[in-house]
Design a protein around this motif. Sequence first.
Motif, PDB file in Angstrom:
ATOM      1  N   PHE A  68       0.854  -1.183   0.000  1.00 50.46           N
ATOM      2  CA  PHE A  68       0.000   0.000   0.000  1.00 50.46           C
ATOM      3  C   PHE A  68       0.893   1.236   0.000  1.00 50.46           C
ATOM      4  O   PHE A  68       1.632   1.475   0.950  1.00 50.46           O
ATOM      5  CB  PHE A  68      -0.908  -0.032   1.235  1.00 50.46           C
ATOM      6  CG  PHE A  68      -1.626   1.254   1.546  1.00 50.46           C
ATOM      7  CD1 PHE A  68      -2.212   2.023   0.543  1.00 50.46           C
ATOM      8  CD2 PHE A  68      -1.726   1.693   2.861  1.00 50.46           C
ATOM      9  CE1 PHE A  68      -2.875   3.212   0.847  1.00 50.46           C
ATOM     10  CE2 PHE A  68      -2.392   2.862   3.176  1.00 50.46           C
ATOM     11  CZ  PHE A  68      -2.963   3.628   2.166  1.00 50.46           C
ATOM     12  N   ALA A  69       0.842   2.018  -1.079  1.00 51.49           N
ATOM     13  CA  ALA A  69       1.604   3.271  -1.154  1.00 51.49           C
ATOM     14  C   ALA A  69       0.875   4.303  -0.307  1.00 51.49           C
ATOM     15  O   ALA A  69      -0.011   5.018  -0.752  1.00 51.49           O
ATOM     16  CB  ALA A  69       1.733   3.733  -2.599  1.00 51.49           C
ATOM     17  N   SER A  70       1.266   4.399   0.957  1.00 49.99           N
ATOM     18  CA  SER A  70       0.374   4.985   1.952  1.00 49.99           C
ATOM     19  C   SER A  70       0.265   6.493   1.885  1.00 49.99           C
ATOM     20  O   SER A  70      -0.631   7.065   2.527  1.00 49.99           O
ATOM     21  CB  SER A  70       0.812   4.546   3.359  1.00 49.99           C
ATOM     22  OG  SER A  70       2.074   5.074   3.712  1.00 49.99           O
ATOM     23  N   LYS A  71       1.113   7.178   1.120  1.00 55.35           N
ATOM     24  CA  LYS A  71       0.904   8.617   0.991  1.00 55.35           C
ATOM     25  C   LYS A  71      -0.416   8.929   0.289  1.00 55.35           C
ATOM     26  O   LYS A  71      -0.915  10.053   0.371  1.00 55.35           O
ATOM     27  CB  LYS A  71       2.058   9.264   0.231  1.00 55.35           C
ATOM     28  CG  LYS A  71       2.205   8.863  -1.234  1.00 55.35           C
ATOM     29  CD  LYS A  71       3.372   9.613  -1.862  1.00 55.35           C
ATOM     30  CE  LYS A  71       3.605   9.200  -3.297  1.00 55.35           C
ATOM     31  NZ  LYS A  71       4.144   7.832  -3.401  1.00 55.35           N
ATOM     32  N   ALA A  72      -1.003   7.925  -0.369  1.00 57.19           N
ATOM     33  CA  ALA A  72      -2.304   8.123  -0.996  1.00 57.19           C
ATOM     34  C   ALA A  72      -3.419   8.292   0.029  1.00 57.19           C
ATOM     35  O   ALA A  72      -4.446   8.910  -0.263  1.00 57.19           O
ATOM     36  CB  ALA A  72      -2.628   6.940  -1.917  1.00 57.19           C
ATOM     37  N   CYS A  89       3.310  -2.180   3.221  1.00 55.85           N
ATOM     38  CA  CYS A  89       3.106  -0.769   2.892  1.00 55.85           C
ATOM     39  C   CYS A  89       4.442  -0.075   2.716  1.00 55.85           C
ATOM     40  O   CYS A  89       5.488  -0.550   3.186  1.00 55.85           O
ATOM     41  CB  CYS A  89       2.273  -0.065   3.961  1.00 55.85           C
ATOM     42  SG  CYS A  89       3.171   0.400   5.453  1.00 55.85           S
ATOM     43  N   SER A 210       2.654   9.030 -11.302  1.00 52.21           N
ATOM     44  CA  SER A 210       1.341   8.752 -10.760  1.00 52.21           C
ATOM     45  C   SER A 210       0.262   9.134 -11.761  1.00 52.21           C
ATOM     46  O   SER A 210       0.475   9.973 -12.645  1.00 52.21           O
ATOM     47  CB  SER A 210       1.154   9.551  -9.460  1.00 52.21           C
ATOM     48  OG  SER A 210      -0.050   9.215  -8.817  1.00 52.21           O
ATOM     49  N   GLU A 277       3.396  -1.251  -5.859  1.00 50.01           N
ATOM     50  CA  GLU A 277       3.022  -0.285  -4.841  1.00 50.01           C
ATOM     51  C   GLU A 277       1.779   0.517  -5.240  1.00 50.01           C
ATOM     52  O   GLU A 277       1.864   1.715  -5.507  1.00 50.01           O
ATOM     53  CB  GLU A 277       4.179   0.672  -4.582  1.00 50.01           C
ATOM     54  CG  GLU A 277       5.467   0.014  -4.116  1.00 50.01           C
ATOM     55  CD  GLU A 277       6.632   0.991  -4.050  1.00 50.01           C
ATOM     56  OE1 GLU A 277       6.512   2.106  -4.602  1.00 50.01           O
ATOM     57  OE2 GLU A 277       7.662   0.651  -3.446  1.00 50.01           O
ATOM     58  N   GLY A 279      -1.381   2.812  -4.819  1.00 49.73           N
ATOM     59  CA  GLY A 279      -1.867   3.766  -3.821  1.00 49.73           C
ATOM     60  C   GLY A 279      -3.192   4.337  -4.258  1.00 49.73           C
ATOM     61  O   GLY A 279      -4.262   3.940  -3.800  1.00 49.73           O
ATOM     62  N   ARG A 280      -3.126   5.261  -5.210  1.00 50.93           N
ATOM     63  CA  ARG A 280      -4.327   5.887  -5.746  1.00 50.93           C
ATOM     64  C   ARG A 280      -5.353   4.858  -6.225  1.00 50.93           C
ATOM     65  O   ARG A 280      -6.546   4.980  -5.966  1.00 50.93           O
ATOM     66  CB  ARG A 280      -3.916   6.804  -6.899  1.00 50.93           C
ATOM     67  CG  ARG A 280      -5.017   7.650  -7.496  1.00 50.93           C
ATOM     68  CD  ARG A 280      -4.550   8.318  -8.781  1.00 50.93           C
ATOM     69  NE  ARG A 280      -3.304   9.037  -8.611  1.00 50.93           N
ATOM     70  CZ  ARG A 280      -3.205  10.357  -8.518  1.00 50.93           C
ATOM     71  NH1 ARG A 280      -4.297  11.095  -8.539  1.00 50.93           N
ATOM     72  NH2 ARG A 280      -2.034  10.937  -8.392  1.00 50.93           N
TER      73      ARG A 280
END
Length: 316
Positions: A68-72, A89, A210, A277, A279-280
């Motif tokens: 999980f690309a957690s900055k999303a 993550c 992205s 990875e 996220g979005r």
Amino acid sequence: MPGLPACYPRGSRIDDGGDLVVGGCSVARLCGEFGTPVYVYDEADLRGRAREYRAEFDSRHTDTEVLFASKAFPCTAAYALFAEEGLSCDVASRGELFLALRGGMDPARIYLHGNAKDDADIAAAIDAGVGCVVVDSFDDIDRLERLVGDRQRVFLRVNPEVDAETHEAVLTGHSGSKFGLRREAARRAIQRLRGSDKLELTGLHVHVGSQILELEPFTRALEALDGLGEFPEYDLGGGLGIPYRSADSAPSVAAYAETLTAAVQQRLGDGVRLLVEPGRSLVGNAGITAYRVVSVKRDIVVHVAVDGGMGDNLEP
């Protein structure tokens, strides 16, 4: 009534009274209870997308780890949910690391990113026992060798010098990007890391950007790793785009998985570990931000003013 376009959470609908329903809940009632603006996420949708990612990649390349690309969506509830669904993550700061740990993520399954990691970021990661630090610069190597007490697994982020069709602010794999090292510098970093008695280089990382709506740039990024040596692990980043408007379309997770795994197996074989990875594409369409309309101005252009602004969604 029929479901809504893909830019809404799955299963969303308009009920007989004209209210938007997300996750079985009336959004109007949620706004009344919590006020506006309010973020509304459908837990079942989040879990479904996590399971979809795991299933699509596992069925094509069994040795795949989904991060999980957690900055999303850096939220303790999101970390907890994705940990329950078997995802690892990545974090890009000690703040995100703190949230991930509070959310119950196994430190061994946390990957520390960032192009400007300071001593405190790296020390926090080491103290927590994160599984991997993604090296982005020679400064990272200097800090890690100074701060690591024993051995630390690392990846090296390579700048693939790949342009993709997306907003320039989220295009991270072009030749002038601040992220990663271009090939010549990457070779020197690989040589140095392989000679380190504290850092264990087990893989390469690459990411093109992205909100990518075409699949071809992902395969070109993999090509950029040719000639840098053989590694047991390859992290191909994330970046799969999503629809934001009713007329928008985006590649499916199945198509994305097919493209990546086919390229990996063709160029690297079946014996490597693949990391991705998302996220979005995990969280972006699983929730909405709800506002109240304050005024409507009808002229050459219709302007609808709401009780929120850019601070609520900085990278829409």
